[in-house]
Scaffold this active site. Structure first.
Site, PDB file in Angstrom:
ATOM      1  N   GLU A 410       0.882  -1.175   0.000  1.00  0.00           N
ATOM      2  CA  GLU A 410       0.000   0.000   0.000  1.00  0.00           C
ATOM      3  C   GLU A 410       0.919   1.224   0.000  1.00  0.00           C
ATOM      4  OE1 GLU A 410      -2.350   0.596   3.513  1.00  0.00           O
ATOM      5  OE2 GLU A 410      -3.813   1.884   2.505  1.00  0.00           O
ATOM      6  N   HIS A 435      -4.528  -4.770   0.218  1.00  0.00           N
ATOM      7  CA  HIS A 435      -4.221  -3.697  -0.744  1.00  0.00           C
ATOM      8  C   HIS A 435      -3.410  -4.164  -1.949  1.00  0.00           C
ATOM      9  CE1 HIS A 435      -6.163  -0.614   1.516  1.00  0.00           C
ATOM     10  NE2 HIS A 435      -5.526  -0.996   2.610  1.00  0.00           N
TER      11      HIS A 435
END
Lengths: 568, 568
Positions: A410, A435
């Site tokens: 992320e 993510h």
């Protein structure tokens, strides 16, 4: 003019290449096995979607909006208001929500309603909340025992002693500033931007707020709402990049903590989590609970509620919610144990052992372990390798299984520690990746993730609001992974803070922005999400069967509602 | 604690996986074949880059800037001002610039200087340029024959008759509004934002502007500069998405057209294109010339300058620039014939035949064909298939080769026509792909592009300024393609309009934002770009040899300049 046979040959080659690529996609199996009803619904939906793109998002001459645009812009442009596509997306069964943070999930107005009903609720700030400091101060809430003193000096006055607790109720009733959302509207009638009204839970929490309500109170509520969300408004500086977004984002958790961390609220909140997700068509939620704080507040105001108590409350709440929804509907929720990636290895060992203890006490409920927080500035997974490996041995020793489900990638920095977390996560046998914004740029890792059947929990709206992409349209990994049939589950991350409640907003943004995504594509995504739930095969089987039933019912509803739109 | 052997095994597995992935990268061969000097320079550069990241872009507590941030924000934060990384990047040999639009390449101040020296230069607007309409009116320039009447009514007064031509000089000397860039600075000393000063060409065009200069004239120049660029300032609304960016972007070409389309300016501009690129270390440029307009203006003011004249002027200018630079330096420039993707097929045939005629007249200079313009709203390649296939037959008939070098995939819409242009472009045997923003999400096409050795001309700053990505860090294709060793050549697109002159800005943004990119990575990119120039192998060989010499010299300079920074 070229000969017709040349033209035909080119067109055929294009069609063949498209088909070759499409055959690798996540939705290929579903699209080739459609029932007649599904096929009809899919065609109608695609036409409806194209029409809604044109009429709402890609209007001739409208330079402000576009399909898939930033979330808050989209809300202003009507995302979440009834429309054909919204109604269908909202109603369809979503499968499993695999990535959300417990304390960032249920509408913050729910917490405010509960705070109003909590006599012991107190408030403090690190400075007097004057006009100038209102938006920069650190504000906290906490339920205190009745015996504990509150200051009688107004928190809104210069005389307020920083850090002293005052009564929540008194502070609320004496809020001396204009309603922050009215500034945006220039109208005293508008209490909140229209798109915010829609974010209120469909069912209001129990209890009446009417007696205590007042215009001062409403303004206070809007102020606290603003402290708990990233929703933009005039009074706060615009967020233009990821660092600014994270700075504000992190601050919201400190505000939420004291409102949520109180036994009765905690239970009601958990129940509402399950119920609100059920209303959005979500069957199953794995909530990442941040256990960093060792104790929360009991009903009597004493700060001695343990992690064990918390899990017990969670279980009670989920059980009650399930009972309320009745036998007919499958719903469930589980816990991923998390702590924050700034602690040292010694402290991590404490949490890992705590996680093991809870798992042994509640084997059905603790289903995974993760480290959370802003990946870029915080410690990388490689820092924790010794303890994480030890944990795997300890679990084996104890005869239990607590898979890792790590946040990784992320980040905006190629080759930075947060990006490199992907290597460690995968080699630590993470079962899913939280993510994975930077994943698709790694060809070897992308192939490996697919080979190891690791699911990537992509949170499109979160990634956009937190500055990792300008819009879902340019997300660095979402479509690249989907088209490679790398497992992806759309997730909401912190919907109470971004206000993308449930999964409908993320689903809508995908299908409105991507012409290669259809209703059956969304269904394939939803159905597949169940496969990556951290429960046993039998439980998954039950969930899939339930999903299939819901889907069939949905298709029936859809054709009844929109069948007349079918082109002859 | 896990056993040391477990920890070691994990660390080794991570290292092996990283190495496996790195072995697929574009820079792998270069990194494994470094000379001792290159290796030393590379290490020093990486440390320097990491230090500059920390001190200039990722400063503790600075929430406004980050490495690789949006271009105009980065300029404000010092991108382009002397710094160690900037100096090195600016000086390194860049290889070939394969994607730039002729009329969007040379600093607009160059055009203004020439306009000031052109007595016949006239100006008109579609309405009186009052304070209210100044920024919304359509403004055009044109050199008129002396005989043609100009209006004496001021273009700045309400009495101005829309569409009437006035003298450029008179308009400039009577500009009645404040300097638009002073508004931003709040200081009468700042004539332009500091970062704009730096965008001026290192060598000023011939001729003195001093005598005619004045504060009114300076303000006028800044106004016209603003009409020709996307550089943000207070007087114009902020651009927040791709549609708005394109709207402004398209308007700049109409302003530029009349300033550039005059025989003497055209020649000087072309020469400056070659010289300014040489100053930036670029050896070779393929300029896409938009031949949509059939005639430009001759020295005597008559609008009869043909495409053939234009190419002749281009050749003369390039030849003169080469002579000026001397035998020691290899530089060159070629033409990609383009027209705009809104014409119909009949008109396209006219342009394709025009392109063939020019190719036959100037076989060494016309090296490719492309269709330009905003891909999303304009016609897709599939619309032009019959004529494009016919063109291939016609070229074969004529015994000439004019490869396609199509723009494709410069879009946000997945599955839209602009995205689907990629299929047609590839199957029409495009030799390179302009932009390919959406390419990496197509696995089959990505593999095919690599297999067919098609180069993707990625324009990171253009893509960001035009709203296809929030920053180079989240570009949907750049790093994904580089890591898969799909051929990529960084390009500037329309540097006079974005003010990312040369290739230094795009190179800098890549290396400052990506920790996995090193000096030798940039060199590998630069050297490889030559391979995709549309010239014969012998010419490429000469260019590569010249590049190798430049690179060796650069490494020598770098070590002399920065060798003392080597860690012992």
């Amino acid at each position: 003019m070229a000969s017709q046979s040349d033209i035909d040959a080119h067109l055929q080659a294009v069609a063949a290449l498209k088909a070759q690529e499409a055959s690798q996609r996540y939705d290929h199996a579903a699209l080739t096995a459609m029932t007649a009803d599904e096929a009809r619904a899919n065609t109608i939906f695609t036409n409806m979607r194209d029409a809604e793109r044109e009429s709402q998002w890609e209007k001739e001459g409208d330079l402000a909006s576009f399909a898939g645009m930033d979330f808050y812009g989209a809300r202003k442009n009507g995302l979440g208001s009834p429309s054909d596509v919204w109604n269908a997306v909202r109603r369809m069964p979503k499968g499993a929500l695999l990535h959300c943070h417990f304390d960032g999930t249920v509408d913050t107005s729910f917490l405010l309603e509960h705070a109003k009903k909590t006599p012991g609720m107190a408030m403090k700030a690190d400075r007097a909340l004057t006009k100038d400091s209102l938006w920069s101060a650190t504000v906290e809430f906490l339920v205190l025992p009745e015996s504990e003193d509150r200051s009688n000096v107004s928190i809104w006055s210069e005389e307020y002693a920083p850090g002293s607790w005052v009564s929540f109720e008194a502070a609320r009733e004496s809020f001396p500033y204009p309603h922050p959302y009215e500034l945006d509207q220039g109208s005293s009638h508008a209490h909140m931007p229209a798109y915010m009204e829609l974010s209120k839970p469909a069912a209001q929490p129990n209890g009446t707020s009417a007696p205590g309500s007042s215009s001062k109170g409403d303004a206070f509520d809007a102020y606290v709402h603003s402290l708990m969300t990233l929703t933009p408004h005039e009074a706060v500086p615009a967020i233009t990049n990821s660092k600014q977004a994270w700075s504000k984002f992190q601050s919201t958790f400190g505000v939420i903590a004291g409102l949520i961390g109180y036994e009765p609220t905690l239970k009601a909140y958990t129940k509402e989590l399950v119920l609100s997700h059920a209303r959005d068509g979500i069957s199953y939620t794995e909530a990442r609970i941040n256990f960093l704080t060792e104790f929360m507040v009991r009903s009597d105001g004493t700060p001695t509620l343990t992690h064990e108590d918390w899990v017990r409350i969670f279980i009670e709440a989920v059980t009650e919610a399930k009972a309320e929804l009745g036998e007919g509907v499958f719903v469930d929720a589980k816990i991923i144990y998390t702590t924050v990636r700034f602690i040292d290895n010694d402290k991590l060992r404490w949490y890992l052992e705590d996680c093991i203890s809870l798992k042994k006490l509640f084997p059905e409920w603790i289903v995974g372990f993760d480290l959370v927080g802003h990946e870029d500035p915080l410690l990388p997974l490689k820092h924790y390798i010794p303890e994480l490996l030890r944990f795997q041995h300890r679990c084996a020793e104890e005869g239990i299984s607590i898979p890792f489900v790590f946040h990784a990638g992320e980040t905006l920095t190629d080759g930075g520690d947060a990006d490199l977390n992907l290597y460690d996560a995968i080699l630590l046998n993470t079962r899913r990746i939280g993510h994975g914004v930077s994943l698709a740029r790694h060809p070897t890792l992308t192939d490996l993730v697919k080979e190891k059947d690791i699911c990537v929990e992509i949170c499109p709206i979160s990634n956009q609001v937190l500055g990792y992409t300008a819009s879902i349209c340019s997300h660095p990994s979402l479509l690249a992974l989907l088209n490679r049939n790398v497992p992806v589950a759309l997730s909401s991350d912190d919907p109470s803070i971004f206000e993308n409640f449930g999964l409908s907003y993320d689903f809508y943004q995908l299908v409105i922005s991507s012409k290669s995504t259809s209703l059956v594509s969304l269904a394939a995504l939803a159905r597949r999400s169940i496969r990556y739930a951290l429960v046993d095969d039998e439980a998954k089987q039950r969930m899939v069967e339930d999903w299939d039933k819901r889907w069939k019912k949905f298709v029936g509803w859809f054709l009844k509602e929109y069948g007349h739109l079918a082109r002859q």
